[in-house]
Design a protein around this motif. Structure first.
Motif, PDB file in Angstrom:
ATOM      1  N   VAL A 152       0.839  -1.203   0.000  1.00 27.72           N
ATOM      2  CA  VAL A 152       0.000   0.000   0.000  1.00 27.72           C
ATOM      3  C   VAL A 152       0.874   1.253   0.000  1.00 27.72           C
ATOM      4  O   VAL A 152       0.599   2.208  -0.738  1.00 27.72           O
ATOM      5  N   ALA A 153       1.941   1.262   0.797  1.00 22.93           N
ATOM      6  CA  ALA A 153       2.843   2.418   0.832  1.00 22.93           C
ATOM      7  C   ALA A 153       3.509   2.636  -0.526  1.00 22.93           C
ATOM      8  O   ALA A 153       3.629   3.771  -0.990  1.00 22.93           O
ATOM      9  N   ILE A 154       3.928   1.557  -1.182  1.00 27.60           N
ATOM     10  CA  ILE A 154       4.564   1.679  -2.497  1.00 27.60           C
ATOM     11  C   ILE A 154       3.568   2.179  -3.529  1.00 27.60           C
ATOM     12  O   ILE A 154       3.884   3.071  -4.336  1.00 27.60           O
ATOM     13  N   ILE A 155       2.353   1.644  -3.520  1.00 25.41           N
ATOM     14  CA  ILE A 155       1.325   2.096  -4.466  1.00 25.41           C
ATOM     15  C   ILE A 155       0.982   3.559  -4.220  1.00 25.41           C
ATOM     16  O   ILE A 155       0.867   4.346  -5.167  1.00 25.41           O
ATOM     17  N   LEU A 156       0.841   3.939  -2.967  1.00 24.67           N
ATOM     18  CA  LEU A 156       0.566   5.329  -2.626  1.00 24.67           C
ATOM     19  C   LEU A 156       1.682   6.249  -3.122  1.00 24.67           C
ATOM     20  O   LEU A 156       1.425   7.317  -3.682  1.00 24.67           O
ATOM     21  N   TYR A 157       2.915   5.806  -2.959  1.00 25.28           N
ATOM     22  CA  TYR A 157       4.053   6.586  -3.452  1.00 25.28           C
ATOM     23  C   TYR A 157       3.981   6.763  -4.968  1.00 25.28           C
ATOM     24  O   TYR A 157       4.161   7.871  -5.481  1.00 25.28           O
ATOM     25  N   PHE A 158       3.732   5.677  -5.700  1.00 26.97           N
ATOM     26  CA  PHE A 158       3.694   5.773  -7.160  1.00 26.97           C
ATOM     27  C   PHE A 158       2.538   6.648  -7.647  1.00 26.97           C
ATOM     28  O   PHE A 158       2.698   7.420  -8.588  1.00 26.97           O
ATOM     29  N   ILE A 159       1.392   6.549  -7.008  1.00 23.64           N
ATOM     30  CA  ILE A 159       0.243   7.376  -7.418  1.00 23.64           C
ATOM     31  C   ILE A 159       0.547   8.857  -7.203  1.00 23.64           C
ATOM     32  O   ILE A 159       0.369   9.676  -8.114  1.00 23.64           O
ATOM     33  N   ILE A 160       1.001   9.207  -6.022  1.00 26.48           N
ATOM     34  CA  ILE A 160       1.264  10.620  -5.723  1.00 26.48           C
ATOM     35  C   ILE A 160       2.451  11.131  -6.546  1.00 26.48           C
ATOM     36  O   ILE A 160       2.430  12.260  -7.035  1.00 26.48           O
ATOM     37  N   ASN A 161       3.466  10.315  -6.746  1.00 25.20           N
ATOM     38  CA  ASN A 161       4.619  10.722  -7.549  1.00 25.20           C
ATOM     39  C   ASN A 161       4.206  10.980  -9.000  1.00 25.20           C
ATOM     40  O   ASN A 161       4.623  11.972  -9.598  1.00 25.20           O
ATOM     41  N   ASN A 162       3.375  10.100  -9.568  1.00 26.49           N
ATOM     42  CA  ASN A 162       2.928  10.302 -10.950  1.00 26.49           C
ATOM     43  C   ASN A 162       2.054  11.539 -11.080  1.00 26.49           C
ATOM     44  O   ASN A 162       2.157  12.264 -12.072  1.00 26.49           O
ATOM     45  N   LYS A 163       1.205  11.792 -10.104  1.00 27.36           N
ATOM     46  CA  LYS A 163       0.375  13.009 -10.136  1.00 27.36           C
ATOM     47  C   LYS A 163       1.250  14.256 -10.064  1.00 27.36           C
ATOM     48  O   LYS A 163       1.027  15.227 -10.780  1.00 27.36           O
ATOM     49  N   TYR A 164       2.258  14.226  -9.193  1.00 30.56           N
ATOM     50  CA  TYR A 164       3.161  15.367  -9.062  1.00 30.56           C
ATOM     51  C   TYR A 164       3.929  15.601 -10.366  1.00 30.56           C
ATOM     52  O   TYR A 164       4.063  16.742 -10.825  1.00 30.56           O
ATOM     53  N   LEU A 165       4.443  14.517 -10.967  1.00 38.23           N
ATOM     54  CA  LEU A 165       5.180  14.663 -12.221  1.00 38.23           C
ATOM     55  C   LEU A 165       4.287  15.167 -13.342  1.00 38.23           C
ATOM     56  O   LEU A 165       4.727  15.952 -14.183  1.00 38.23           O
ATOM     57  N   LEU A 166       3.032  14.756 -13.352  1.00 37.47           N
ATOM     58  CA  LEU A 166       2.087  15.245 -14.358  1.00 37.47           C
ATOM     59  C   LEU A 166       1.835  16.739 -14.175  1.00 37.47           C
ATOM     60  O   LEU A 166       1.821  17.493 -15.148  1.00 37.47           O
ATOM     61  N   ILE A 167       1.677  17.177 -12.943  1.00 38.12           N
ATOM     62  CA  ILE A 167       1.478  18.604 -12.663  1.00 38.12           C
ATOM     63  C   ILE A 167       2.715  19.399 -13.086  1.00 38.12           C
ATOM     64  O   ILE A 167       2.592  20.453 -13.716  1.00 38.12           O
TER      65      ILE A 167
END
Length: 128
Positions: free
Chosen positions: A106-121
């Motif tokens: 869950v921590a790894i998935i949460l990291y990837f989701i938030i990281n991808n959103k940040y990179l998209l922004i």
């Protein structure tokens, strides 16, 4: 004393931990990441709580992803020491182990989701 030796060797011999001493400017934040991963393992193993360790692992993974194997080593060392002390594992122990692994996932998935959103922004800001 065996547990002190095993956990000390895990702490000192981790390549991701030893390599940060070459880069003095990142050492404090890497040590903080290492501390967060260790604290999350402690809370998972001793306190049996899951929300706070997932958040701590998420922050630690966000700082440096190399501490994921360190967390796994702590869990394996804990199991190994319990086996050396002739502790028998029950069905409840395997359920706890599953919850610990699920917390890491869950921590790894949460990291990837938030990281991808940040990179998209950031990409949208750069394009504009």
């Amino acid at each position: 004393i065996l547990s002190v030796i095993i956990f000390s060797s895990i702490f000192v011999l981790q390549p991701v931990f030893v390599q940060i001493f070459l880069y003095h400017y990142v050492a404090p934040i890497d040590i903080f990441s290492h501390f967060l991963m260790t604290l999350s393992a402690y809370i998972l193993l001793k306190e049996k709580k899951y929300i706070i360790p997932v958040f701590l692992m998420f922050i630690s993974i966000g700082i440096y992803q190399g501490y994921i194997p360190y967390f796994i080593n702590i869990i394996f060392a804990y199991i190994f020491l319990n086996l050396l002390n002739e502790r028998r594992y029950t069905k409840e122990d395997f359920i706890e182990l599953f919850k610990i692994v699920l917390s890491l996932i869950v921590a790894i998935i949460l990291y990837f989701i938030i990281n991808n959103k940040y990179l998209l922004i950031e990409l949208i800001i750069i394009i504009k």
